[in-house]
Design a protein around this motif. Structure first.
Motif, short mmCIF file in Angstrom:
data_model
loop_
_atom_site.label_atom_id
_atom_site.label_comp_id
_atom_site.label_asym_id
_atom_site.label_seq_id
_atom_site.Cartn_x
_atom_site.Cartn_y
_atom_site.Cartn_z
N SER A 102 50.02 -28.65 -22.95
CA SER A 102 50.24 -27.21 -23.11
C SER A 102 49.83 -26.44 -21.86
N TRP A 103 49.15 -27.11 -20.94
CA TRP A 103 48.64 -26.43 -19.73
C TRP A 103 49.55 -26.74 -18.55
N GLN A 104 49.92 -25.68 -17.86
CA GLN A 104 50.69 -25.83 -16.64
C GLN A 104 49.91 -25.20 -15.50
N SER A 105 49.52 -26.01 -14.55
CA SER A 105 48.77 -25.49 -13.40
C SER A 105 49.63 -24.48 -12.65
N LEU A 106 48.99 -23.41 -12.19
CA LEU A 106 49.69 -22.34 -11.48
C LEU A 106 49.48 -22.48 -9.98
N ASP A 107 50.48 -22.13 -9.23
CA ASP A 107 50.39 -22.17 -7.77
C ASP A 107 49.90 -20.81 -7.29
N LEU A 143 42.74 -5.10 -7.06
CA LEU A 143 43.20 -6.44 -6.71
C LEU A 143 42.07 -7.45 -6.81
N ARG A 144 40.89 -7.08 -6.32
CA ARG A 144 39.75 -8.00 -6.42
C ARG A 144 39.43 -8.30 -7.89
N MET A 145 39.50 -7.27 -8.72
CA MET A 145 39.22 -7.46 -10.14
C MET A 145 40.24 -8.42 -10.77
N LEU A 146 41.53 -8.21 -10.52
CA LEU A 146 42.55 -9.08 -11.10
C LEU A 146 42.42 -10.50 -10.58
N ASP A 147 42.16 -10.64 -9.30
CA ASP A 147 41.99 -11.99 -8.73
C ASP A 147 40.78 -12.69 -9.33
N HIS A 148 39.72 -11.92 -9.58
CA HIS A 148 38.52 -12.55 -10.18
C HIS A 148 38.87 -13.19 -11.51
N TYR A 149 39.51 -12.45 -12.38
CA TYR A 149 39.81 -12.99 -13.72
C TYR A 149 40.89 -14.06 -13.64
N LEU A 150 41.88 -13.89 -12.78
CA LEU A 150 42.95 -14.88 -12.68
C LEU A 150 42.40 -16.22 -12.18
N HIS A 151 41.66 -16.21 -11.11
CA HIS A 151 41.17 -17.47 -10.55
C HIS A 151 40.11 -18.10 -11.45
N THR A 152 39.29 -17.30 -12.11
CA THR A 152 38.32 -17.88 -13.03
C THR A 152 39.02 -18.48 -14.24
N ALA A 153 40.02 -17.76 -14.80
CA ALA A 153 40.75 -18.28 -15.96
C ALA A 153 41.51 -19.55 -15.60
N HIS A 154 42.08 -19.59 -14.41
CA HIS A 154 42.81 -20.78 -13.98
C HIS A 154 41.87 -21.97 -13.85
N HIS A 155 40.69 -21.73 -13.29
CA HIS A 155 39.69 -22.80 -13.16
C HIS A 155 39.22 -23.26 -14.54
N ALA A 156 39.01 -22.29 -15.46
CA ALA A 156 38.57 -22.64 -16.81
C ALA A 156 39.63 -23.47 -17.52
N ALA A 157 40.91 -23.10 -17.36
CA ALA A 157 41.99 -23.86 -17.99
C ALA A 157 42.06 -25.27 -17.42
N HIS A 158 41.85 -25.40 -16.12
CA HIS A 158 41.88 -26.73 -15.50
C HIS A 158 40.76 -27.61 -16.06
N LEU A 159 39.57 -27.02 -16.24
CA LEU A 159 38.45 -27.79 -16.78
C LEU A 159 38.68 -28.17 -18.25
N ALA A 160 39.24 -27.24 -19.01
CA ALA A 160 39.34 -27.45 -20.46
C ALA A 160 40.62 -28.17 -20.87
N TYR A 161 41.71 -27.99 -20.10
CA TYR A 161 43.01 -28.44 -20.59
C TYR A 161 43.81 -29.24 -19.56
N ALA A 162 43.13 -29.81 -18.58
CA ALA A 162 43.87 -30.56 -17.54
C ALA A 162 44.65 -31.72 -18.13
N ASP A 163 44.17 -32.30 -19.24
CA ASP A 163 44.86 -33.44 -19.84
C ASP A 163 45.71 -33.03 -21.04
N ASP A 164 46.03 -31.75 -21.13
CA ASP A 164 46.80 -31.24 -22.26
C ASP A 164 48.16 -30.77 -21.75
#
Length: 774
Positions: free
Chosen positions: A467-472, A444-465
């Motif tokens: 094609s990006w939908q922020s996840l809850d 679970l810690r491993m999956l959460d690490h990649y999920l939360h990092t990927a979500h943060h990366a997407a927010h930084l790179a694609y917040a104004d795109d």
């Protein structure tokens, strides 16, 4: 050095310390009569007498070396003067030129680079080179360290006329303790012919005597299976004409830093070397006839020499069995370690790996087995910290412990990996040594690490795109330390580095029933896959996301997955599949009342119509989307819909009607801060100007579009803009600029293996070649 010179040196040294011949005889064990004869220069010195006299007189190593050099080649049999008539011959001191090397391996293969590096050490094995030359061969269990050291030692044995010494220091033997250096020294002294009565009882004396006996000699010493530098250091001779070869599963950084050892890290065999090993064991013809099966066998054995030799031995015992049979058996990772055993603890991959594992400190051993839960192919320090629930600094220290022990490798800083057999062993240890609850928590810690990092990366790179939908997302599990990413560039760099890992993480999540994580992990990386043109990865991820959503029964997740699949099919030219998936997505979004996604799916359908050259249908679908976005008050959506209308009107030749739609779209996109949208609209404006023959207006529009595409990291669509720039340059008569733009476009499309590359090649083929300079 003649006997007279030696006599003078001996006499001068004895008198300087104030000893009589009788006193020196008592201290050295050399008879007073022999000392008298040596001092008189009546005969050349005996090697054994030189050593004992030098030790007794405290001669420094350099002088001792010169004395031994004089004595080595002129050591005559005992004279009549030293052995009275009728007396029994003195006891012999045993062999003076030990040859202790084990038998060389018959099927030794490859290691050309490593042997060359070892050969280069021999340049230093000459008088005056300084300290003793040491090579420290380090590598994981079963990688062939001892084999390489022994093979090399046999190759150069003739360069060391005073003998070759070999000792297994049992650094990683599970049944017996590591050998004490003083015990090794005792064995070496025996081999060098030192009488047992003359070997000191105390360890320090024994080690000092060994160094004395080796001084001035040209001896090759192989110290195998060393645990730590402290096992080696007392055994190092002071002579600069000796060579010491050390093998260890540890990297022995202290030996490198303090003693000048030359490190040689031994990795698994290259694919070519591994195939050669199989050919030597099984016959070149048999391997050549079954090349595919042989290559698979090589990879299933992780190119580890021990595993390959065991597999080859099994195959050789059954010469009529195809290699495909052995490869098929090894495909099951759970049974692989069972199969790679020859019934001998030294020829059993699991047992040999276990010796390194058992030597670890408890915290390092825990991290090693938890790494077996990670699907690979590599892991960063922060991800390893999350996996184990540690701080980053703690994880880094333990990873370095594993790296020093050669249980993991570090292809780059803060990035670690290990071969598949080590991964299988680590997973096996996790299953045996960790409770199901701790395995689940670590996963679970491993999956959460990649999920939360990927979500943060997407927010930084694609917040104004769009094609990006922020996840809850809920808060990450305790102990998770997501990557610290500061900006778009760091986010994109993280995606590039972790993309192969994310692919496996998604598959692992779905395979283990973590379907919500599987879908969310795909959702967090779709913008990157789309913008980077990673079509195959995007399709596999979307198929996994759909399967996970169907298993959970989440209709919203299913709708998104159908849309992603529709987009990737469309991008690959599979238009029938694209229409089907997009219609399924549209129906689900309509049923769920998700009007924003309904509008964006209609724009996807418009693009699919455009790919089929159904431009009127594309305009109609875009107008439906515009109505939705106007009702929602969504300026970004309106900008995209207006641009889509303008683009497909232009495709129909309605250029003057198209341009106002695009101008209005640009104003809305600017107000919304939608950079990707602005880039697409500038491209449309440039295209319309080009079609109107207004080439000087088209060029700045294309350049602005390209600037924005580069800024947002949209790799694939940069190719389209370069293509359009090339078209406009050619229309302006600048063939050289056109070729340059098309060449840049083609490089991107070929990198992505995209179908549009053929059209760009055709442009280049039809473009006039530049005239050679005069």
């Amino acid at each position: 050095m003649g006997a007279e010179v030696f006599a003078a040196l001996l006499r001068e040294r004895r008198l300087s310390v104030g000893w009589s011949q009788d006193e020196l005889a008592e201290r050295s064990g050399v008879s007073a009569r022999s000392i008298s004869a040596l001092e008189a220069g009546g005969r050349r010195p005996r090697m054994s007498s030189v050593v004992r006299l030098a030790e007794a007189l405290g001669i420094d190593p350099d002088t001792r070396g010169r004395w031994l050099t004089a004595a080595r080649d002129t050591d005559p049999p005992p004279s009549a003067e030293a052995t009275p008539a009728g007396s029994p011959p003195p006891p012999q001191e045993g062999p003076t030129c030990p040859q202790q090397l084990p038998m060389a391996i018959r099927h030794f293969t490859g290691r050309t680079r490593e042997l060359q590096l070892l050969d280069e050490l021999l340049v230093d094995v000459t008088p005056g080179c300084g300290a003793v030359v040491i090579s420290a061969i380090a590598g994981t269990a079963g990688v062939g360290k001892t084999t390489l050291a022994v093979h090399f030692a046999h190759r150069v044995a003739d360069r060391f006329p005073d003998g070759q010494l070999f000792a297994n220091l049992r650094g990683f033997d599970p049944a017996r303790a590591p050998v004490d250096p003083a015990d090794v020294a005792r064995g070496f002294l025996d081999a060098l012919g030192v009488p047992a009565l003359r070997v000191p009882a105390d360890p320090d004396g024994r080690l000092a005597l060994l160094r004395s006996r080796l001084a001035g000699t040209r001896t090759l010493i192989v110290l195998d299976n060393v645990r730590e530098a402290e096992q080696v250091r007392p055994l190092l001779p002071g002579s600069n004409s000796c060579l010491v070869v050390v093998t260890s599963r540890n990297r022995l950084p202290g030996l490198v830093a303090l003693d000048g050892a030359v490190p040689l890290a031994l990795d698994v065999l290259s694919p070519a070397e591994a195939r050669e090993l199989l050919a030597r064991r099984l016959g070149a013809a048999a391997v050549a006839e079954q090349q595919d099966a042989a290559d698979e066998l090589v990879e299933l054995c992780a190119r580890l020499p021990l595993a390959l030799n065991i597999a080859a031995a099994r195959a050789a015992d059954h010469p009529g069995t195809p290699l495909e049979v052995w490869a098929r058996e090894l495909r099951d990772s759970r049974a692989r370690l069972d199969l790679l055993s020859a019934g001998d603890s030294h020829a059993d991959v699991r047992v040999v790996l276990s010796w390194s594992y058992r030597a670890l400190a408890p915290r390092a051993a825990r991290l090693f087995r938890l790494l077996g839960l990670h699907p690979g192919p590599s892991i960063g320090t922060s991800a390893a910290a999350s996996l184990a629930g540690l701080s980053v600094s703690e994880a880094r220290a333990l990873l370095e412990d594993l790296h020093r022990a050669h249980l993991i490798t570090a292809p780059e800083r803060d990035r670690y990996t290990f071969h598949d057999l080590l991964r299988a062993y680590a997973a096996e240890r996790a299953a045996c040594d960790e409770s199901p609850q701790e395995q689940a928590a670590a996963t679970l810690r491993m999956l959460d690490h990649y999920l939360h990092t990927a979500h943060h990366a997407a927010h930084l790179a694609y917040a104004d795109d769009v094609s990006w939908q922020s996840l809850d997302l809920p808060e990450p599990a305790a102990g998770v330390t997501p990557e610290e990413l500061a900006d778009r560039q760091q986010a994109l760099a993280w995606y590039r580095e972790e993309q192969p890992v994310l692919e496996r993480i998604v598959d692992s999540a779905h395979r283990t029933g973590a379907d919500v994580h599987a879908w969310q992990l795909v959702g967090a990386q779709v913008p990157y896959l789309l913008k980077s043109g990673l079509w195959q990865q995007w399709q596999r991820a979307s198929e996994t996301a759909l399967a996970a959503a169907e298993r959970t029964g989440d209709l919203g997740h299913q709708a998104h997955a159908h849309r992603w699949l529709g987009q990737v099919h469309r991008s690959q030219g599979r238009l029938a599949e694209a229409q089907r998936e997009l219609r399924l997505a549209l129906g689900l979004f309509e049923a769920l009342g998700d009007r924003p996604r309904e509008g964006r799916t209609r724009l996807d359908l418009a693009i699919a119509h455009g790919e089929e050259h159904a431009d009127a249908e594309a305009v109609a679908e875009s107008r439906r989307a515009l109505e939705l976005f106007e009702a929602l008050g969504d300026p970004s959506g309106q900008a995209l819909a207006l641009n889509s209308i303008g683009w497909y009107l232009a495709q129909q030749g309605l250029l003057r009607e198209a341009l106002p739609h695009c101008r209005r779209a640009l104003d809305l996109a600017r107000d919304a801060g939608n950079l990707p949208g602005q880039s697409s609209i500038w491209d449309s404006i440039g295209f319309i100007h080009h079609r109107l023959g207004e080439y000087h207006e088209a060029l700045p529009a294309y350049h602005e579009s390209l600037r924005l595409r580069v800024a947002v990291g949209d790799y694939f669509l940069q190719a389209d803009i370069h293509t359009h720039l090339g078209d406009t340059h050619l229309a302006l008569g600048d063939a050289e600029a056109a070729r340059a733009a098309w060449t840049r476009s083609l490089a991107i499309l070929e990198d992505l293996q995209h179908r549009d590359a053929d059209a760009v090649r055709a442009r280049l083929a039809g473009c006039p070649a530049p005239e050679p300079p005069r």
